[in-house]
Design a protein around this motif. Sequence first.
Motif, PDB file in Angstrom:
ATOM      1  N   THR A 133       0.829  -1.207   0.000  1.00 31.30           N
ATOM      2  CA  THR A 133       0.000   0.000   0.000  1.00 31.30           C
ATOM      3  C   THR A 133       0.860   1.252   0.000  1.00 31.30           C
ATOM      4  O   THR A 133       0.592   2.211  -0.748  1.00 31.30           O
ATOM      5  CB  THR A 133      -0.930   0.000   1.215  1.00 31.30           C
ATOM      6  OG1 THR A 133      -1.724  -1.193   1.219  1.00 31.30           O
ATOM      7  CG2 THR A 133      -1.846   1.199   1.194  1.00 31.30           C
ATOM      8  N   ALA A 134       1.906   1.261   0.821  1.00 36.18           N
ATOM      9  CA  ALA A 134       2.782   2.434   0.875  1.00 36.18           C
ATOM     10  C   ALA A 134       3.514   2.634  -0.440  1.00 36.18           C
ATOM     11  O   ALA A 134       3.604   3.758  -0.957  1.00 36.18           O
ATOM     12  CB  ALA A 134       3.784   2.271   2.025  1.00 36.18           C
ATOM     13  N   LEU A 135       4.025   1.560  -1.004  1.00 33.53           N
ATOM     14  CA  LEU A 135       4.772   1.652  -2.254  1.00 33.53           C
ATOM     15  C   LEU A 135       3.897   2.176  -3.384  1.00 33.53           C
ATOM     16  O   LEU A 135       4.272   3.097  -4.117  1.00 33.53           O
ATOM     17  CB  LEU A 135       5.341   0.280  -2.616  1.00 33.53           C
ATOM     18  CG  LEU A 135       6.203   0.190  -3.877  1.00 33.53           C
ATOM     19  CD1 LEU A 135       7.442   1.048  -3.725  1.00 33.53           C
ATOM     20  CD2 LEU A 135       6.597  -1.262  -4.140  1.00 33.53           C
ATOM     21  N   ALA A 136       2.704   1.585  -3.537  1.00 32.73           N
ATOM     22  CA  ALA A 136       1.797   2.010  -4.607  1.00 32.73           C
ATOM     23  C   ALA A 136       1.315   3.433  -4.383  1.00 32.73           C
ATOM     24  O   ALA A 136       1.242   4.227  -5.329  1.00 32.73           O
ATOM     25  CB  ALA A 136       0.607   1.056  -4.686  1.00 32.73           C
ATOM     26  N   GLY A 137       0.997   3.783  -3.134  1.00 33.06           N
ATOM     27  CA  GLY A 137       0.497   5.119  -2.851  1.00 33.06           C
ATOM     28  C   GLY A 137       1.510   6.198  -3.156  1.00 33.06           C
ATOM     29  O   GLY A 137       1.188   7.215  -3.791  1.00 33.06           O
ATOM     30  N   VAL A 138       2.744   6.001  -2.731  1.00 35.56           N
ATOM     31  CA  VAL A 138       3.793   6.996  -2.976  1.00 35.56           C
ATOM     32  C   VAL A 138       4.038   7.155  -4.469  1.00 35.56           C
ATOM     33  O   VAL A 138       4.145   8.276  -4.998  1.00 35.56           O
ATOM     34  CB  VAL A 138       5.092   6.592  -2.248  1.00 35.56           C
ATOM     35  CG1 VAL A 138       6.254   7.471  -2.698  1.00 35.56           C
ATOM     36  CG2 VAL A 138       4.907   6.696  -0.746  1.00 35.56           C
TER      37      VAL A 138
END
Length: 849
Positions: A498-503
């Motif tokens: 989630t963090a990787l895709a969001g950033v």
Amino acid sequence: MSRFFRALVALSSVIVFALALWVLHRALHQFTLADVQRALHRTPWPAIIAAVVASAGSYWALTGFDALAARYVGVTLPYRRIALASFISQAISHSTGFAALTGSSIRYRLYSSAGISGGDVARIVAFCALTFGLGATGVVTAAMLLEPRPVGIAVALPATSVHLIGLVLLAGLAAYVAATLAVRRGLKLWKWRVPLPSWRMTTAQALLAVIDLVLAAAALHLLLPPVGAPSFLAFLGLYAVAILVGVVSHVPGGLGVFEGLMVVMLPQMPATQVLGSLVLYRAIYNLLPLLIAALLLGAIELFQRGRVFAATARWLGGTIDIMAPSLFAAMALLGGAVLLWSGATPAVPVRLATLQDFLPLPVVELSHLLGSVVGVWLLLLARGLYRRLDGAYWLACGLYAAGIVFSLLKGFDWEEAGLLAILFGGLVPARRAFYRKASLIQQRFTLTWAAAVMTIIGGSLWLAQFAFKHHGYSRQMWWHFAFASEAPRALRAAVTVTALAGVYMLSRLLAPGRARPGAPDAEQLAGAKTIAMASPSAEAQIALLGDKSFLFNAERTAFLMYARSGRSWVALGDPVGPPAEWPDLIWQFREMVDQTAGWPVFYQVSGEALPFYLDLGLSFVKLGEEARVRLDGFSLQGPTRSELRYAHKRAQKDGASFEVVPVEAVPALLADLQGISDEWLTSRHTKEKGFSLGRFDPGYLRHFPMALVRRQGRIVAFANLWLSGDQEEIAVDLMRHGQDSGYGVMDYLFIETMLWSQTQGYRWFSFGVAPLSGMRDNTLAPLWNRVGAFLYRHGEDLYNFQGLRRYKEKFLPVWRPRFMASPGGMALPRVATDVAALISGGVKGLVMK
């Protein structure tokens, strides 16, 4: 579609998907993932085989949609080509959206490559959508009228209300059929007349659509347990309703929406059994055809390289290449989803216990985390594959290979590894489809793609919550590592993904847009001049007019010139520079225009470059034909040159002389030439043009040698010369003469210029484009061609179309077609107006000569 509307659609699809997950959460709150898995494993093999056969029959019926549509619009294509293209496009569309209504872009690329006009492609797409709509409405109506009670239970309505709705739908269908019988010329809606298929065609449409829906619904019905299932007719109606809602939701493939509705509409059956059957149905009806399409593409690519079936493979390869971006993007989305969903669920205990004897725990933990990271990168990379980026190809190959390894190391998921291997095998042979050298990092991420990625990641998060909902959360879970600690492992992977895709998506969505086009500076003009003067196309030198912006490639060895008019961003001609750089420049221009919600337009492009513009999903119309004379065969001898020979001798007898003034001597002549130019404009009651036509601008004319005609030593006519690189071509740009220039002065100017070009070793002389020349006028020709042919014959008061063609014909040229590639349909008239305003110097110039 406006930027606001696209954002609204993307946001609504995410909201609808979230609501669907909430419905599933409520329906499954008493059950666990193990219950769903047990229900899935209880499905008998005969039912699975029957579902596969029914799915194959459904895809066969779908090929009939396109075959019938092609017949309706009068297009002649072999059924085998239609069937192949239809199957692959349906396989792609069923993975990213229901095919009957979302395969328009794929159909457009296929049919445009076969020479079918944008208008006819739109009619084919509309016909297929109408076919699906007729079938869906028909089966829903039948279910409501014949099985009102079970349908009423499913939709929470009394049987009488269901029956009444069915009667209303039946009345609508009857009215439509009556219209096809009574209204021969089409149905008039306000100012538009909508052509309707004949009643025979309507009957064939309805029959094909019903067959497709019956077989597709049967594939799911066969997988459901027999106990508690409604009658097939009632189930068929519910199935059609779920499909329609999935389409309207704009969620990729109706994911979650279709499943949620089916669970809700079958309350008499255990939710776990319904969901297990739906998972199996998705694998058979969506996943299996996509894998077959991927393998088919790989096989065709390999056959094209060998001798076995080479001719057939080349024929098929042309069709496959058109759909390659959509197919490989869908494959990447599928591979990423599988890795993410696998990381969100527990491994098979027996396999994990076996791995414990061979692998250390850090390897399993790291493989699980990296498998999910590979999954999210495949999702993010799908857009690069759709854009044909070579970097996306190589990275996708590496990610597929890494995904196979991590799938085996994290839980010996050989099924998952096998699926990735099939996707990898389909991608590897297709290297030539990815020719763009653009940077992956520079690609902006649209809201539509962001919504698709969010949907898949959101599904994996919901799946992790459902799989481990009986595990209480605690802070210690983050640091708990053990072979049996499946929930902490899934939690770490979910947060990382989630963090990787969001950033990444935020950085791309918020990336600064390109500046609006402005006048080129001296450095850009100097760079463009160097490239244009070396180009084999003489018309590239129009770049030095200074009224166009430039888009250079990274190495600054090629450029594309363009200007903006209204919503249209108009690129003039094909890119200038090495042909290997053209595809990437064309795509860069398209992406730059997309950022402003504008329309990309490519004006006066060659037929050789049309495949590049088709890759962008653009329509194209013929503008006219360019006249080119082969100089090694040009002379004034022979009966076919008698008119030219007379004009030449007459001009010489009247005292005409010719010379070509080199570039360095042109500035001293500009004052005399200005007087001739002003006299020429005044006598024709016109004004200077621009963009694709040169104008009298001293700064522009200083770049070129000048062809002059003198009479008694006085300049009476002139033309600036474009001399291409490698002596391939010469062309005249600005041509002006005075009122007392004498008989046949322009004939004399052209003849002497061509004879001079011969002595200089040039191969071709270009007379430029004759507008609307070569247009076909018959009932099967596209609308634009018929309008163009009409104007060519009857529009002499507007422009000397036929006279210009006849004048150039006496030089016995070779005619080469020129096109405009742009958005089609209702946008085409506005695009044409924007281009005309650009050439005329504004809207005011359109109403003045």
